[in-house]
Design a protein around this motif. Sequence first.
Motif, PDB file in Angstrom:
ATOM      1  N   PHE A   1      -8.410  -7.021 -11.035  1.00  0.00           N
ATOM      2  CA  PHE A   1      -8.030  -5.798 -10.968  1.00  0.00           C
ATOM      3  C   PHE A   1      -8.981  -4.790 -10.293  1.00  0.00           C
ATOM      4  O   PHE A   1      -8.911  -3.402 -10.150  1.00  0.00           O
ATOM      5  CB  PHE A   1      -7.656  -4.945 -12.393  1.00  0.00           C
ATOM      6  N   ALA A   2     -10.132  -5.243  -9.947  1.00  0.00           N
ATOM      7  CA  ALA A   2     -11.236  -4.521  -9.251  1.00  0.00           C
ATOM      8  C   ALA A   2     -10.640  -3.816  -7.967  1.00  0.00           C
ATOM      9  O   ALA A   2     -10.137  -4.694  -7.150  1.00  0.00           O
ATOM     10  CB  ALA A   2     -12.525  -5.297  -9.007  1.00  0.00           C
ATOM     11  N   GLY A   3     -10.694  -2.640  -7.786  1.00  0.00           N
ATOM     12  CA  GLY A   3     -10.190  -1.745  -6.684  1.00  0.00           C
ATOM     13  C   GLY A   3      -8.882  -1.500  -6.784  1.00  0.00           C
ATOM     14  O   GLY A   3      -8.408  -0.805  -5.831  1.00  0.00           O
ATOM     15  N   VAL A   4      -8.111  -1.731  -7.794  1.00  0.00           N
ATOM     16  CA  VAL A   4      -6.782  -1.358  -7.875  1.00  0.00           C
ATOM     17  C   VAL A   4      -6.592  -0.071  -8.764  1.00  0.00           C
ATOM     18  O   VAL A   4      -7.474   0.176  -9.619  1.00  0.00           O
ATOM     19  CB  VAL A   4      -5.937  -2.273  -8.688  1.00  0.00           C
ATOM     20  N   THR A   5      -5.792   0.879  -8.013  1.00  0.00           N
ATOM     21  CA  THR A   5      -5.776   2.148  -8.700  1.00  0.00           C
ATOM     22  C   THR A   5      -4.805   2.178  -9.559  1.00  0.00           C
ATOM     23  O   THR A   5      -3.522   1.775  -9.619  1.00  0.00           O
ATOM     24  CB  THR A   5      -5.244   3.060  -7.604  1.00  0.00           C
ATOM     25  N   MET A   6      -5.237   2.690 -10.675  1.00  0.00           N
ATOM     26  CA  MET A   6      -4.460   2.455 -12.079  1.00  0.00           C
ATOM     27  C   MET A   6      -4.506   3.961 -13.104  1.00  0.00           C
ATOM     28  O   MET A   6      -5.594   4.501 -13.036  1.00  0.00           O
ATOM     29  CB  MET A   6      -4.922   1.468 -13.166  1.00  0.00           C
TER      30      MET A   6
ATOM     31  N   GLY B   1      -1.571  -4.715  -2.839  1.00  0.00           N
ATOM     32  CA  GLY B   1      -2.061  -3.358  -2.321  1.00  0.00           C
ATOM     33  C   GLY B   1      -1.247  -2.077  -2.915  1.00  0.00           C
ATOM     34  O   GLY B   1      -1.599  -1.104  -2.838  1.00  0.00           O
ATOM     35  N   VAL B   2      -0.655  -2.513  -4.035  1.00  0.00           N
ATOM     36  CA  VAL B   2       0.195  -1.382  -4.962  1.00  0.00           C
ATOM     37  C   VAL B   2      -0.720  -0.742  -5.797  1.00  0.00           C
ATOM     38  O   VAL B   2      -1.739  -1.192  -6.145  1.00  0.00           O
ATOM     39  CB  VAL B   2       1.286  -1.965  -5.663  1.00  0.00           C
ATOM     40  N   SER B   3      -0.214   0.450  -6.282  1.00  0.00           N
ATOM     41  CA  SER B   3      -1.108   1.099  -7.473  1.00  0.00           C
ATOM     42  C   SER B   3      -0.133   0.898  -8.602  1.00  0.00           C
ATOM     43  O   SER B   3       1.047   0.580  -8.598  1.00  0.00           O
ATOM     44  CB  SER B   3      -1.380   2.565  -7.043  1.00  0.00           C
TER      45      SER B   3
ATOM     46  N   SER C   1       1.121  -1.032  -0.187  1.00  0.00           N
ATOM     47  CA  SER C   1      -0.045   0.104  -0.137  1.00  0.00           C
ATOM     48  C   SER C   1       1.092   1.307   0.071  1.00  0.00           C
ATOM     49  O   SER C   1       1.750   1.284   0.849  1.00  0.00           O
ATOM     50  CB  SER C   1      -0.739  -0.039   1.203  1.00  0.00           C
ATOM     51  N   GLY C   2       0.624   2.323  -0.919  1.00  0.00           N
ATOM     52  CA  GLY C   2       1.360   3.411  -0.838  1.00  0.00           C
ATOM     53  C   GLY C   2       2.261   3.438  -1.907  1.00  0.00           C
ATOM     54  O   GLY C   2       3.095   4.437  -2.012  1.00  0.00           O
ATOM     55  N   ILE C   3       2.511   2.364  -2.479  1.00  0.00           N
ATOM     56  CA  ILE C   3       3.820   2.165  -3.378  1.00  0.00           C
ATOM     57  C   ILE C   3       3.183   2.194  -4.808  1.00  0.00           C
ATOM     58  O   ILE C   3       2.198   1.446  -5.113  1.00  0.00           O
ATOM     59  CB  ILE C   3       4.654   0.893  -3.186  1.00  0.00           C
ATOM     60  N   LYS C   4       3.547   2.965  -5.890  1.00  0.00           N
ATOM     61  CA  LYS C   4       3.128   3.058  -7.188  1.00  0.00           C
ATOM     62  C   LYS C   4       4.481   2.482  -8.150  1.00  0.00           C
ATOM     63  O   LYS C   4       5.447   2.652  -8.002  1.00  0.00           O
ATOM     64  CB  LYS C   4       2.782   4.393  -7.763  1.00  0.00           C
ATOM     65  N   ILE C   5       3.665   1.396  -8.882  1.00  0.00           N
ATOM     66  CA  ILE C   5       4.698   0.624  -9.783  1.00  0.00           C
ATOM     67  C   ILE C   5       4.513   0.933 -11.301  1.00  0.00           C
ATOM     68  O   ILE C   5       3.316   1.014 -11.608  1.00  0.00           O
ATOM     69  CB  ILE C   5       4.969  -0.919  -9.574  1.00  0.00           C
ATOM     70  N   GLY C   6       5.522   1.398 -11.867  1.00  0.00           N
ATOM     71  CA  GLY C   6       5.352   1.859 -13.215  1.00  0.00           C
ATOM     72  C   GLY C   6       5.663   0.487 -14.184  1.00  0.00           C
ATOM     73  O   GLY C   6       6.702  -0.442 -13.751  1.00  0.00           O
TER      74      GLY C   6
END
Length: 324
Positions: A149-154, A196-198, A131-136
């Motif tokens: 991917f439901a609920g995943v921030t993209m 938990g990542v975005s 959580s709180g980590i964004k992966i490119g």
Amino acid sequence: MKKNLRAAWLATALLLATGTGASAADTSRIYLSFQPGQKNTARGLVQQAGGKIHHEFDSLNAVAATLPTAALAGIRNNPNVLRVEDDPPRFLLGCDLPAEQVPYGIDAVQATALWDANNDGVLDAGAPIGSGIKIGIIDSGVFAGHSDFAGVTMTGYSDAWTGTDWNSDALGHGTHVTGTIVAQLNGSGVVGVSPGVSIHMVKVFDIYGDESDPDYGVYWVYSSTLLDAAQRCQAAGCKIINMSLGGGAPSQTENDGFAQLYNAGILLVAAAGNYGDTSVSYPAGYGSVVSVAAVDQANAVAGFSQQNSDVELAAPGVNVLSTV
């Protein structure tokens, strides 16, 4: 898909054999590095030669451009120019997709021990899930509508050449990679390593042509397209960048660019390569990038995986079930 990939690789090999990639025979795709403060001079040199600038890398004092090959000698001799080098191609490295298999890779890297220690199929309270980590992810896009991917921030960006949105994926490769990272523990499908990542998807690969075309398949991109994509991941706030891609030729400008990203605190991860020999693939071969080879369910090195002194990690890479 494998047939299409082979067709695209063959077409690409024929193009590269000419030494000019997808450019016309009398033009060259290059990086042009210039003296600090001389960007306008560099732009002027390209324009005077009848060339076109594709990407500008201000932090590197460099541009990527296509221009007549005959103009290169004169440009190299300009006192404001530090370096002229090829802008080498980068290829998508295909996933090995099974028809049906239990995803062994997640347990192999002990991911579930972090967030589902009792194996009840529910995330443990307070468990580290990213959580709180964004992966490119620099790839072929992602089918964002997948139920895992439901609920995943993209978020995302699509390079102009693809002509399609980042949240679509005609190849399936980017969706497969995304699922391995972030598929949700929701009672169906598969689960990813860090649910938990975005995600920030930068789409640079796509299908070109149609199925009746013998060259139908996966397009390749230039090193500068990859470097631009990586900088877009940085601008989006990514702490990690995944690159399941590579090419055989290094570039000093690309190397400098990835070193900047590494020094800014970004973890860069790339595939070691799928040639099955000891050659080095780039960007995995740069010191700033973690080079990852593939092993199978028995922890044996995959036959297609690169084996060289640059490899730093090996991870499950054979018959890995994901969101494709």
